[in-house]
Write a protein that holds these residues in place. Structure first.
Motif, PDB file in Angstrom:
ATOM      1  N   ASN A 146      -4.083   5.688  -1.544  1.00 49.17           N
ATOM      2  CA  ASN A 146      -5.297   5.412  -0.775  1.00 49.17           C
ATOM      3  C   ASN A 146      -5.396   3.914  -0.501  1.00 49.17           C
ATOM      4  OD1 ASN A 146      -6.032   8.080  -0.774  1.00 49.17           O
ATOM      5  ND2 ASN A 146      -7.344   7.892  -2.567  1.00 49.17           N
ATOM      6  N   CYS A 147      -5.964   3.577   0.620  1.00 48.24           N
ATOM      7  CA  CYS A 147      -6.185   2.186   1.016  1.00 48.24           C
ATOM      8  C   CYS A 147      -7.230   1.562   0.089  1.00 48.24           C
ATOM      9  CB  CYS A 147      -6.659   2.139   2.470  1.00 48.24           C
ATOM     10  SG  CYS A 147      -7.064   0.488   3.059  1.00 48.24           S
ATOM     11  N   PRO A 148      -6.965   0.375  -0.471  1.00 45.55           N
ATOM     12  CA  PRO A 148      -7.940  -0.250  -1.376  1.00 45.55           C
ATOM     13  C   PRO A 148      -9.214  -0.735  -0.678  1.00 45.55           C
ATOM     14  CG  PRO A 148      -6.055  -1.693  -1.037  1.00 45.55           C
ATOM     15  CD  PRO A 148      -5.740  -0.401  -0.354  1.00 45.55           C
ATOM     16  N   ILE A 149      -9.211  -0.824   0.635  1.00 44.05           N
ATOM     17  CA  ILE A 149     -10.379  -1.302   1.375  1.00 44.05           C
ATOM     18  C   ILE A 149     -11.287  -0.142   1.804  1.00 44.05           C
ATOM     19  CG2 ILE A 149     -11.176  -2.570   3.421  1.00 44.05           C
ATOM     20  CD1 ILE A 149      -9.784  -4.309   1.278  1.00 44.05           C
ATOM     21  N   CYS A 150     -10.707   0.845   2.506  1.00 43.99           N
ATOM     22  CA  CYS A 150     -11.540   1.922   3.060  1.00 43.99           C
ATOM     23  C   CYS A 150     -11.313   3.272   2.395  1.00 43.99           C
ATOM     24  CB  CYS A 150     -11.310   2.036   4.561  1.00 43.99           C
ATOM     25  SG  CYS A 150      -9.642   2.608   4.977  1.00 43.99           S
ATOM     26  N   ASN A 151     -10.373   3.337   1.480  1.00 44.34           N
ATOM     27  CA  ASN A 151     -10.065   4.543   0.701  1.00 44.34           C
ATOM     28  C   ASN A 151      -9.433   5.652   1.546  1.00 44.34           C
ATOM     29  OD1 ASN A 151      -9.862   5.481  -1.890  1.00 44.34           O
ATOM     30  ND2 ASN A 151     -11.794   6.610  -1.817  1.00 44.34           N
ATOM     31  N   ALA A 152      -8.929   5.327   2.739  1.00 44.17           N
ATOM     32  CA  ALA A 152      -8.246   6.311   3.574  1.00 44.17           C
ATOM     33  C   ALA A 152      -6.830   6.515   3.048  1.00 44.17           C
ATOM     34  CB  ALA A 152      -8.213   5.826   5.021  1.00 44.17           C
ATOM     35  N   VAL A 153      -6.223   7.633   3.396  1.00 38.68           N
ATOM     36  CA  VAL A 153      -4.854   7.923   2.961  1.00 38.68           C
ATOM     37  C   VAL A 153      -3.894   7.006   3.724  1.00 38.68           C
ATOM     38  CG1 VAL A 153      -3.050   9.690   2.867  1.00 38.68           C
ATOM     39  CG2 VAL A 153      -5.429  10.312   2.431  1.00 38.68           C
ATOM     40  N   VAL A 154      -2.965   6.395   2.986  1.00 39.20           N
ATOM     41  CA  VAL A 154      -1.982   5.490   3.576  1.00 39.20           C
ATOM     42  C   VAL A 154      -0.738   6.303   3.921  1.00 39.20           C
ATOM     43  CG1 VAL A 154      -0.552   3.452   3.176  1.00 39.20           C
ATOM     44  CG2 VAL A 154      -2.862   3.551   2.232  1.00 39.20           C
ATOM     45  N   THR A 155      -0.339   6.235   5.186  1.00 40.06           N
ATOM     46  CA  THR A 155       0.860   6.948   5.626  1.00 40.06           C
ATOM     47  C   THR A 155       1.890   5.936   6.089  1.00 40.06           C
ATOM     48  OG1 THR A 155      -0.040   7.171   7.862  1.00 40.06           O
ATOM     49  CG2 THR A 155      -0.425   8.996   6.349  1.00 40.06           C
ATOM     50  N   GLY A 156       3.165   6.336   6.029  1.00 37.56           N
ATOM     51  CA  GLY A 156       4.233   5.446   6.472  1.00 37.56           C
ATOM     52  C   GLY A 156       5.149   5.082   5.322  1.00 37.56           C
ATOM     53  N   ARG A 157       5.591   3.849   5.293  1.00 33.61           N
ATOM     54  CA  ARG A 157       6.535   3.399   4.272  1.00 33.61           C
ATOM     55  C   ARG A 157       5.958   3.575   2.872  1.00 33.61           C
ATOM     56  NH1 ARG A 157       7.658  -2.493   6.331  1.00 33.61           N
ATOM     57  NH2 ARG A 157       7.248  -2.754   4.132  1.00 33.61           N
ATOM     58  N   THR A 158       6.842   3.704   1.900  1.00 30.97           N
ATOM     59  CA  THR A 158       6.397   3.921   0.515  1.00 30.97           C
ATOM     60  C   THR A 158       5.769   2.669  -0.094  1.00 30.97           C
ATOM     61  OG1 THR A 158       8.607   3.394  -0.291  1.00 30.97           O
ATOM     62  CG2 THR A 158       8.096   5.726   0.073  1.00 30.97           C
ATOM     63  N   ASP A 159       6.151   1.477   0.395  1.00 35.67           N
ATOM     64  CA  ASP A 159       5.587   0.238  -0.160  1.00 35.67           C
ATOM     65  C   ASP A 159       4.374  -0.264   0.622  1.00 35.67           C
ATOM     66  OD1 ASP A 159       7.048  -0.432   2.074  1.00 35.67           O
ATOM     67  OD2 ASP A 159       7.828  -2.296   1.233  1.00 35.67           O
ATOM     68  N   LYS A 160       3.909   0.523   1.564  1.00 35.48           N
ATOM     69  CA  LYS A 160       2.753   0.142   2.370  1.00 35.48           C
ATOM     70  C   LYS A 160       1.490   0.216   1.506  1.00 35.48           C
ATOM     71  CE  LYS A 160       0.730   1.168   6.865  1.00 35.48           C
ATOM     72  NZ  LYS A 160       0.761   2.085   8.006  1.00 35.48           N
ATOM     73  N   ILE A 161       0.615  -0.791   1.618  1.00 30.83           N
ATOM     74  CA  ILE A 161      -0.578  -0.862   0.778  1.00 30.83           C
ATOM     75  C   ILE A 161      -1.833  -0.469   1.545  1.00 30.83           C
ATOM     76  CG2 ILE A 161      -2.016  -2.414  -0.600  1.00 30.83           C
ATOM     77  CD1 ILE A 161       0.535  -4.041  -1.129  1.00 30.83           C
TER      78      ILE A 161
END
Length: 125
Positions: A5-20
């Motif tokens: 989850n995104c630390p700012i908006c708590n949305a699911v992060v998609t894409g690269r595995t190291d994406k924050i």
């Protein structure tokens, strides 16, 4: 594979595995907040240095004065904030706030500060 989850908006992060972050907007918000925290620290230090300098200038009109530590502390002086130091031949270390220096001493069972003004001979090694 676990979802992050995104630390700012708590949305699911998609894409690269190291994406924050989920988006460039959230990454920008995070960078802005970090910069604000760093700047707040520098502003706090600068404010205390200016306060210390103002207090030392007020009490050291003659260039060499001895004053009780409690007097300076009551006006907001904090000896942990200084810009540089100078060590005299006796081994005493004067701490300076720009051109105004101070040395803490214990005289007659009372904490006092010896206040000085920067002199040209202090800059020679």
């Amino acid at each position: 594979m676990s979802k992050k989850n995104c630390p700012i908006c708590n949305a699911v992060v998609t894409g690269r595995t190291d994406k924050i972050f989920c988006s460039i907007k959230c990454k920008s918000i995070d960078q802005y907040e970090q910069r604000q925290q760093k700047e707040a620290f520098y502003f706090k230090v600068d404010r205390q240095l200016r306060t210390n300098r103002k207090i030392l200038r007020k009490h050291n009109k003659a260039g060499f004065t001895t004053l009780r530590a409690s007097t300076l502390a009551s006006e907001g002086f904090n000896p942990k904030f200084f810009t540089h130091y100078w060590k005299n031949k006796k081994g005493e270390v004067y701490l300076f706030v720009y051109e105004y220096g101070f040395l803490k001493k214990r005289i007659h069972a009372k904490d006092k500060y010896v206040l000085v003004t920067w002199q040209d001979y202090m800059s020679t090694p």
